[in-house]
Design a protein around this motif. Structure first.
Motif, PDB file in Angstrom:
ATOM      1  N   VAL A  51     -19.700  -7.847   7.930  1.00 22.86           N
ATOM      2  CA  VAL A  51     -18.832  -7.482   9.045  1.00 22.86           C
ATOM      3  C   VAL A  51     -17.719  -6.563   8.532  1.00 22.86           C
ATOM      4  N   SER A  52     -17.470  -5.491   9.247  1.00 25.91           N
ATOM      5  CA  SER A  52     -16.409  -4.549   8.873  1.00 25.91           C
ATOM      6  C   SER A  52     -15.073  -5.004   9.462  1.00 25.91           C
ATOM      7  N   PHE A  53     -13.982  -4.421   8.947  1.00 26.31           N
ATOM      8  CA  PHE A  53     -12.676  -4.775   9.487  1.00 26.31           C
ATOM      9  C   PHE A  53     -12.555  -4.336  10.943  1.00 26.31           C
ATOM     10  N   GLY A  54     -13.123  -3.187  11.272  1.00 28.69           N
ATOM     11  CA  GLY A  54     -13.081  -2.733  12.664  1.00 28.69           C
ATOM     12  C   GLY A  54     -13.777  -3.699  13.596  1.00 28.69           C
ATOM     13  N   GLU A  55     -14.904  -4.255  13.157  1.00 24.87           N
ATOM     14  CA  GLU A  55     -15.622  -5.249  13.979  1.00 24.87           C
ATOM     15  C   GLU A  55     -14.801  -6.520  14.116  1.00 24.87           C
ATOM     16  N   PHE A  56     -14.188  -6.956  13.017  1.00 28.34           N
ATOM     17  CA  PHE A  56     -13.314  -8.130  13.062  1.00 28.34           C
ATOM     18  C   PHE A  56     -12.159  -7.899  14.026  1.00 28.34           C
TER      19      PHE A  56
END
Length: 293
Positions: free
Chosen positions: A270-275
């Motif tokens: 999971v990417s930070f943008g998705e988080f």
């Protein structure tokens, strides 16, 4: 039977939920069972035990084959983890998976890194099978910045332009579940990060995309950061430890992306943008961080 310590914390509770969903019998250990109502789940037995009081551990460890070792970062972390390792060995536990730090050098300038390194050595020398999950910064750490973002549109940290490769707690819990329920992880050390290393300006950009307003990163001096934490009532011990941590981060100690997370998950982490998108209500100020942490 699998035992999870720190079961009501951020990482422990997520792991217990995932083991429960897999149909795996799990014993969730906490110092106060009355605070574990959220763990009333299928296949979960909540038990009381305190790693600072070794005499309370024999019952929770009875019949346990594998254990997940998680404890808070505090002055007695090495002591309590050593207590647990000794109790697990005495109880006949075959395999202990330890949640560790991404930089557990025993000569580190960061006190909790030193403790993790010493605890890893205690576990390795115990004779039990071990796995070290060396995790980078947890993405939910940015929930602490949400009130400031709501009030001023900014967050302040002493990071300069250093990069950090944060990891999603769900990904970390999934990897812990894998190492606890499948073979081949004995004696392994996994370095766990997200898929990208971001500067705080990058983080601010990604938070801006979900907060509904512009979010700025303000670089502050270590001294100002410490004084701000002390003014909010943070214990001096922890305020000093955070200065040590951010000094190591400015030196690039958490800026490397490792492949272990993707290899263990079999997918991109999971990417930070998705988080951030998943938690847009928190970063926009519409939902208190405590409701999600």
């Amino acid at each position: 039977m699998i035992l999870v310590t720190g079961a009501t914390g951020l990482n422990g509770s997520e792991l217990v939920r995932r083991l429960s969903a897999r149909g795996v019998p799990v014993r969730a250990m906490t110092r106060d069972a009355s605070r574990a109502s959220a763990l009333s789940l299928p296949n979960v037995e909540v038990v009381e035990g305190d790693m600072a009081r070794p005499e309370t551990l024999a019952g929770p460890l009875r019949g346990v084959e594998r254990a997940m070792l998680i404890s808070s970062s505090d002055p007695v972390m090495l002591e309590v983890q050593s207590n647990f390792i000794a109790a697990a060995k005495a109880a006949g536990v075959a395999h202990v998976v330890k949640l560790s730090g991404i930089m557990p050098e025993r000569d580190s300038a960061f006190r909790f890194a030193r403790m993790h390194g010493e605890a890893e050595l205690v576990l390795e020398e115990s004779g039990m099978a071990y796995t070290h999950l060396r995790a980078g910064e947890f993405m939910p750490a940015y929930f602490r910045q949400a009130p400031g973002i709501a009030a001023t549109g900014a967050f302040m940290l002493p990071m300069d332009d250093a990069r950090i490769a944060s990891i999603d707690v769900g990904d970390l819990a999934e990897i812990a579940a894998i190492t606890l329920t499948t073979s081949g992880h004995e004696g392994k050390i996994y370095r766990l990060t997200g898929p990208e290393a971001l500067t705080m300006s990058d983080v601010a950009s990604k938070l801006s995309a979900v907060a509904g307003k512009s979010v700025r990163y303000v670089n502050v001096s270590p001294e100002d950061y410490k004084n701000a934490n002390l003014s909010r009532g943070m214990p001096p011990y922890l305020a000093d430890a955070l200065l040590e941590l951010y000094a190591e981060r400015r030196n690039g100690k958490e800026g490397t992306v490792y492949p272990d997370t993707a290899e263990l998950l079999g997918r991109r982490p999971v990417s930070f943008g998705e988080f951030a998108g998943r938690n847009a209500a928190i970063f926009s100020g519409a939902q208190p961080p405590a409701a999600r942490v």
